[in-house]
Scaffold this motif. Structure first.
Motif, PDB file in Angstrom:
ATOM      1  N   PHE B 184      18.458  56.727 -11.063  1.00 38.20           N
ATOM      2  CA  PHE B 184      18.569  55.128 -10.877  1.00 38.20           C
ATOM      3  C   PHE B 184      18.480  54.765 -12.456  1.00 38.20           C
ATOM      4  O   PHE B 184      19.279  53.826 -12.751  1.00 38.20           O
ATOM      5  CB  PHE B 184      17.677  54.614 -10.067  1.00 38.20           C
ATOM      6  CG  PHE B 184      17.569  53.094 -10.108  1.00 38.20           C
ATOM      7  CD1 PHE B 184      18.544  52.424  -9.355  1.00 38.20           C
ATOM      8  CD2 PHE B 184      16.576  52.345 -11.036  1.00 38.20           C
ATOM      9  CE1 PHE B 184      18.519  51.154  -9.242  1.00 38.20           C
ATOM     10  CE2 PHE B 184      16.795  50.990 -10.968  1.00 38.20           C
ATOM     11  CZ  PHE B 184      17.878  50.304 -10.256  1.00 38.20           C
ATOM     12  N   ARG B 340      13.956  41.496 -14.003  1.00 34.77           N
ATOM     13  CA  ARG B 340      14.469  41.960 -12.956  1.00 34.77           C
ATOM     14  C   ARG B 340      16.157  41.613 -12.776  1.00 34.77           C
ATOM     15  O   ARG B 340      16.998  42.396 -12.495  1.00 34.77           O
ATOM     16  CB  ARG B 340      13.899  40.921 -11.700  1.00 34.77           C
ATOM     17  CG  ARG B 340      12.399  41.394 -11.392  1.00 34.77           C
ATOM     18  CD  ARG B 340      12.282  42.973 -11.027  1.00 34.77           C
ATOM     19  NE  ARG B 340      12.666  43.224  -9.712  1.00 34.77           N
ATOM     20  CZ  ARG B 340      12.932  44.332  -9.168  1.00 34.77           C
ATOM     21  NH1 ARG B 340      12.779  45.237 -10.018  1.00 34.77           N
ATOM     22  NH2 ARG B 340      13.065  44.467  -7.706  1.00 34.77           N
ATOM     23  N   GLU B 343      17.890  44.007 -14.534  1.00 33.68           N
ATOM     24  CA  GLU B 343      18.025  45.202 -13.781  1.00 33.68           C
ATOM     25  C   GLU B 343      19.166  45.258 -12.758  1.00 33.68           C
ATOM     26  O   GLU B 343      19.935  46.205 -12.653  1.00 33.68           O
ATOM     27  CB  GLU B 343      16.720  45.728 -13.149  1.00 33.68           C
ATOM     28  CG  GLU B 343      15.828  46.158 -14.173  1.00 33.68           C
ATOM     29  CD  GLU B 343      14.223  46.425 -13.714  1.00 33.68           C
ATOM     30  OE1 GLU B 343      13.651  47.295 -14.203  1.00 33.68           O
ATOM     31  OE2 GLU B 343      13.816  45.511 -12.587  1.00 33.68           O
ATOM     32  N   TYR B 344      19.115  44.175 -12.118  1.00 30.91           N
ATOM     33  CA  TYR B 344      20.387  43.954 -11.143  1.00 30.91           C
ATOM     34  C   TYR B 344      21.690  43.935 -11.904  1.00 30.91           C
ATOM     35  O   TYR B 344      22.512  44.637 -11.276  1.00 30.91           O
ATOM     36  CB  TYR B 344      20.175  42.863 -10.091  1.00 30.91           C
ATOM     37  CG  TYR B 344      18.967  42.704  -9.330  1.00 30.91           C
ATOM     38  CD1 TYR B 344      19.298  43.701  -7.904  1.00 30.91           C
ATOM     39  CD2 TYR B 344      17.776  42.290  -9.379  1.00 30.91           C
ATOM     40  CE1 TYR B 344      18.351  43.761  -7.179  1.00 30.91           C
ATOM     41  CE2 TYR B 344      16.811  42.220  -8.289  1.00 30.91           C
ATOM     42  CZ  TYR B 344      17.201  43.045  -7.387  1.00 30.91           C
ATOM     43  OH  TYR B 344      16.237  43.277  -6.288  1.00 30.91           O
ATOM     44  N   ILE B 347      22.842  47.569 -12.598  1.00 27.43           N
ATOM     45  CA  ILE B 347      23.562  48.221 -11.518  1.00 27.43           C
ATOM     46  C   ILE B 347      24.923  47.574 -11.246  1.00 27.43           C
ATOM     47  O   ILE B 347      25.933  48.335 -10.872  1.00 27.43           O
ATOM     48  CB  ILE B 347      22.499  48.161 -10.456  1.00 27.43           C
ATOM     49  CG1 ILE B 347      21.473  49.029 -10.738  1.00 27.43           C
ATOM     50  CG2 ILE B 347      23.131  48.598  -8.952  1.00 27.43           C
ATOM     51  CD1 ILE B 347      21.587  50.429 -11.217  1.00 27.43           C
ATOM     52  N   ALA B 401      20.531  52.775  -5.715  1.00 23.05           N
ATOM     53  CA  ALA B 401      19.699  51.486  -5.714  1.00 23.05           C
ATOM     54  C   ALA B 401      19.075  51.349  -4.405  1.00 23.05           C
ATOM     55  O   ALA B 401      17.824  50.784  -4.551  1.00 23.05           O
ATOM     56  CB  ALA B 401      20.484  50.277  -6.369  1.00 23.05           C
ATOM     57  N   MET B 406      15.759  49.725  -5.715  1.00 17.54           N
ATOM     58  CA  MET B 406      15.750  49.417  -7.230  1.00 17.54           C
ATOM     59  C   MET B 406      14.745  50.349  -8.038  1.00 17.54           C
ATOM     60  O   MET B 406      14.283  49.844  -9.117  1.00 17.54           O
ATOM     61  CB  MET B 406      15.428  47.810  -7.532  1.00 17.54           C
ATOM     62  CG  MET B 406      16.603  46.947  -6.836  1.00 17.54           C
ATOM     63  SD  MET B 406      18.324  47.348  -7.729  1.00 17.54           S
ATOM     64  CE  MET B 406      18.092  46.456  -9.389  1.00 17.54           C
TER      65      MET B 406
END
Lengths: 126, 408
Positions: B184, B340, B343-344, B347, B401, B406
């Motif tokens: 990941f 955060r 991080e999203y 992806i 994910a 996550m």
């Protein structure tokens, strides 16, 4: 002149004689000559023309968005006579200046209602 | 002499411009959780982005067309519109994350909550886009971003066990967190290295500066030298995080922790330099992502775009630019944590990667655009191998994910 409409004309960038970007070839308009042969008479450029070409729900959405940002809907496409085209390569080049063509309606609307109201809108930053 | 100076400046700004909030978060996260085990991902990513930036630059210089022009011509208006919507959303999400990064850097320096800085940062970004010269903009933020080199310097100040670092890079381990989490983080780090906006920005910049085949050599040098050195800066982030954060085994959750290694090494001065570097790289990337979002839309629809003409002559382009910055603020106004969010964002960009890179590879082989300057065998081999990696990352992103929550 022989051109493959789908590969060499449709969806190409239209550029005026000064190198300004006029729009895309969103669609073409045919006419029929005296011998009954159809030929490409105009290039059509504008979100409305593109929406009608794409069709379906997405196409209607494009047309609706264009109409929202126009003074007098429905928004007509900019029609460029094929005679104004000087050459075609990775773009479609015109003989004339963009100012000699009708101004794209959405551009005019946004200019008047949004961009021109912000100080410094007429100076290029380079 | 002047030419040499210009070339050097180009290289230096490419270095600073390579790193953004995605790299700051993903590289430090990788180091904190898995030590040097992800070093290979950075190497792979840098080779790939160099290969594709080279193709996009060549297309821009020879045909005078930027990436999104070609996306529509090659994929047709319908598929390209879906591509546009996806690319636009990903780019605006990236813009939001970068704005969050600017605000966090200001919070780091001022101790005033980042939420108060968000509107200030967004206004400043928009103002620079509205007024500042393209090249000046690139250079100011690229050069200031070089302050990140403090992380590499810190490695020599800290009690770094170099052989151990090298061993960690050659023998990746899961450190009891599961290989799912390892992969990941690998996908996120990869996505941060090859962000699509870098290619949009690079090719549009080339068209805007009217590159010809002669300028191409310079542009190529700045990218082929600048991006690898930028990758080296990202690697030093991984390494400092390995030395300082990894022994505690904690997962990284704020930008303060990213700066921790240089604070330990240099105290307050270190913090100040780190905050300045974070500010410069995120601000620079916010400019690039904002422009890229508007470039994509303008190039799809054929509108006049760019900073060479006055805003009133590119009203649609500047409207999209303004709306994109506002959307970025709106995302941050939900008080989502910017780290955060990053991080999203990484992806989601991983999923969208093939949308940018596949059309470039196709057009780079098209003689109607490039004549005899189409890809050679080497470029195609590199491009094809890299495309396989991109597709693999894109397919794996969502399942990884979901299955790892996550990466937790």
């Amino acid at each position: 002149m022989r051109v493959q409409l789908g590969r060499q004309l449709l969806d190409r960038q239209i550029v005026d004689s000064a190198g300004r970007l006029v729009g895309k070839v969103d669609d073409v308009e045919f006419a029929v000559d005296s011998d009954g042969y159809p030929y490409v008479a105009y290039l059509l450029s504008g979100q409305g023309a593109l929406g009608q070409r794409i069709g379906g729900r997405i196409g209607r959405l494009l047309v609706a968005v264009a109409d929202r940002f126009t003074e007098n809907p429905p928004t007509p496409p900019v029609r460029i006579p094929i005679g104004l085209v000087s050459r075609m390569d990775s773009a479609v080049w015109l003989r004339c200046r963009g100012e000699e063509l009708p101004r794209p309606p959405v551009e005019a609307w946004l200019r008047r209602h949004l961009i021109d109201r912000i100080p410094g809108a007429d100076r290029a930053s380079g | 002499m002047r030419k040499l100076l210009a070339a050097t400046l180009g290289v230096l700004s490419a270095i600073g411009g390579f790193v953004d909030i995605g790299d700051l978060v993903a590289a430090s996260q990788a180091g904190a959780r898995f030590g040097m085990g992800h070093a290979w991902v950075l190497v792979l990513g840098v080779v790939g982005i160099c290969a594709y930036a080279d193709m996009a630059g060549r297309i821009a210089a020879v045909s005078g067309r930027a990436v999104f022009d070609l996306v529509r011509e090659r994929l047709g208006p319908r598929v390209a519109l879906l591509n546009l919507v996806a690319s636009y959303l990903v780019t605006v999400l990236t813009l939001a994350a970068e704005l969050g990064g600017v605000a966090l850097a200001l919070q780091l320096a001022s101790r005033v909550s980042y939420l108060l800085w968000v509107p200030v940062a967004a206004f400043a970004v928009w103002l620079v886009l509205w007024r500042m010269r393209f090249q000046l903009m690139e250079r100011v933020f690229g050069l200031t971003g070089l302050a990140l080199v403090i992380f590499a310097v810190a490695l020599f100040w800290l009690p770094t066990d170099w052989p151990e670092l090298a061993r960690g890079a050659l023998h990746p381990q899961a450190y009891g967190q599961g290989w799912g989490a390892y992969w990941f983080v690998a996908v996120a780090l990869f996505a941060s290295t090859v962000s699509p906006y870098e290619v949009f920005f690079f090719s549009s910049g080339g068209v805007e500066e009217n590159w010809t085949a002669a300028d191409l050599a310079d542009a190529r040098t700045s990218v082929l030298v600048g991006f690898p050195v930028g990758g080296f800066l990202a690697l030093s982030l991984v390494a400092t995080a390995t030395v300082v954060l990894h022994p505690h085994g904690a997962s990284l959750s704020s930008l303060d922790e990213v700066a921790l290694p240089v604070v330990l090494a240099f105290g307050g001065v270190g913090l100040a330099i780190a905050a300045l570097a974070f500010f410069a790289v995120t601000f620079g990337a916010a400019l690039e992502t904002g422009l890229s979002a508007a470039y994509a839309a303008a190039q799809y629809f054929g509108w006049q775009w760019g900073k060479r003409v006055s805003p009133r002559e590119a009203a649609r382009f500047h409207s999209v630019l303004l709306v994109s910055v506002l959307l970025g603020v709106l995302v941050l106004a939900t008080t989502v944590d910017p780290v955060r969010l990053t991080e999203y964002m990484l992806i989601v960009s991983a999923v969208a990667l093939p949308l940018t890179y596949l059309p470039i590879l196709i057009v780079a082989n098209d003689r109607t655009y490039l004549g005899d300057r189409v890809n050679g065998r080497m470029s195609n081999l590199l491009g094809a191998v890299f495309l396989v990696v991109i597709v693999a990352a894109s397919v794996a992103a969502i399942p990884l994910a979901v299955s790892t929550g996550m990466g937790r």
